[in-house]
Design a protein around this motif. Structure first.
Motif, PDB file in Angstrom:
ATOM      1  N   LEU A  35       0.830  -1.068  -0.105  1.00  0.00           N
ATOM      2  CA  LEU A  35      -0.032  -0.189   0.000  1.00  0.00           C
ATOM      3  C   LEU A  35       0.841   1.261   0.078  1.00  0.00           C
ATOM      4  O   LEU A  35       2.167   1.223   0.573  1.00  0.00           O
ATOM      5  CB  LEU A  35      -0.926  -0.003   1.290  1.00  0.00           C
ATOM      6  CG  LEU A  35      -1.841  -1.041   1.247  1.00  0.00           C
ATOM      7  CD1 LEU A  35      -2.761  -1.219   2.718  1.00  0.00           C
ATOM      8  CD2 LEU A  35      -2.949  -1.184   0.346  1.00  0.00           C
ATOM      9  N   ILE A  54      -1.686   5.631   3.096  1.00  0.00           N
ATOM     10  CA  ILE A  54      -2.603   4.687   3.699  1.00  0.00           C
ATOM     11  C   ILE A  54      -1.890   3.658   4.762  1.00  0.00           C
ATOM     12  O   ILE A  54      -2.727   3.232   5.761  1.00  0.00           O
ATOM     13  CB  ILE A  54      -2.906   3.789   2.251  1.00  0.00           C
ATOM     14  CG1 ILE A  54      -3.486   4.613   0.965  1.00  0.00           C
ATOM     15  CG2 ILE A  54      -3.755   2.641   2.679  1.00  0.00           C
ATOM     16  CD1 ILE A  54      -4.810   5.281   1.556  1.00  0.00           C
ATOM     17  N   GLN A  55      -0.862   3.362   4.624  1.00  0.00           N
ATOM     18  CA  GLN A  55      -0.197   2.730   5.783  1.00  0.00           C
ATOM     19  C   GLN A  55      -0.385   3.307   6.951  1.00  0.00           C
ATOM     20  O   GLN A  55      -0.465   2.851   7.948  1.00  0.00           O
ATOM     21  CB  GLN A  55       1.365   2.405   5.288  1.00  0.00           C
ATOM     22  CG  GLN A  55       1.667   1.312   4.182  1.00  0.00           C
ATOM     23  CD  GLN A  55       3.082   0.875   4.034  1.00  0.00           C
ATOM     24  OE1 GLN A  55       3.879   1.239   4.739  1.00  0.00           O
ATOM     25  NE2 GLN A  55       3.393   0.394   2.827  1.00  0.00           N
TER      26      GLN A  55
END
Length: 173
Positions: free
Chosen positions: A93, A97-98
């Motif tokens: 990702l 987003i992580q």
């Protein structure tokens, strides 16, 4: 990255140092109790098989000692981030987003263990009021329930620090 001159960063650093100190103290206590537990088990086995006379209540004492060793060890493991994690899909990702997912997961984990700590504190009060003891040696249970509650409260402190770190990383550019 956070700026160390930032007051939020300084407070987080102080919280991390406090967590580290608490985790190390609990680790030392847990390791000491584990050593006593191993010696007690060895002595019980030797007395049982060589002299036919085991230590009365050794099983109960070992059970109670585990109520110290396990929660205190979990706190240190969480502080050192030495738990098992599988990040095969997570690493694919995008970084933003992580960070968002890490923040959400950290908050959920903190909330769940806060609930566990709260329930252990309620159980501590209940075992103290009822006078619950072990069956053979009549050892009161509440001090050991208290160590479990203490371990989970310390774990919540570590998890709160992780959440705040994740939140700071998520909102920083």
């Amino acid at each position: 990255m956070r700026n160390r001159s930032n007051p939020t960063g300084k407070m987080l650093d102080a919280l991390k140092k406090t967590c580290g100190l608490v985790a190390r103290i609990l680790l030392i206590i847990g390791a000491g109790v584990l050593s006593i537990m191993m010696f007690l088990t060895m002595t019980d086995v030797v007395l049982r098989y060589i002299f036919g006379s085991p230590i009365s209540g050794a099983y109960e004492m070992i059970q109670y000692m585990m109520a110290i060793v396990i929660p205190f060890g979990i706190v240190f493991c969480a502080h050192e981030k030495s738990h098992v994690s599988v990040e095969i899909l997570f690493d694919l990702l995008p970084l933003k987003i992580q960070r968002i997912l890490h923040c959400i997961v950290s908050l959920i984990i903190f909330a769940l263990f806060l609930l566990v700590a709260w329930q252990n504190i309620l159980l501590l009060r209940e075992t103290h009021e009822t006078g619950y003891t072990s069956a053979v040696l009549y050892i009161p249970a509440y001090p050991f329930v208290g160590t479990i509650a203490l371990g989970f409260v310390a774990l919540c402190l570590v998890l709160l620090t992780d959440f705040l770190q994740a939140l700071l990383e998520t909102v920083s550019p």
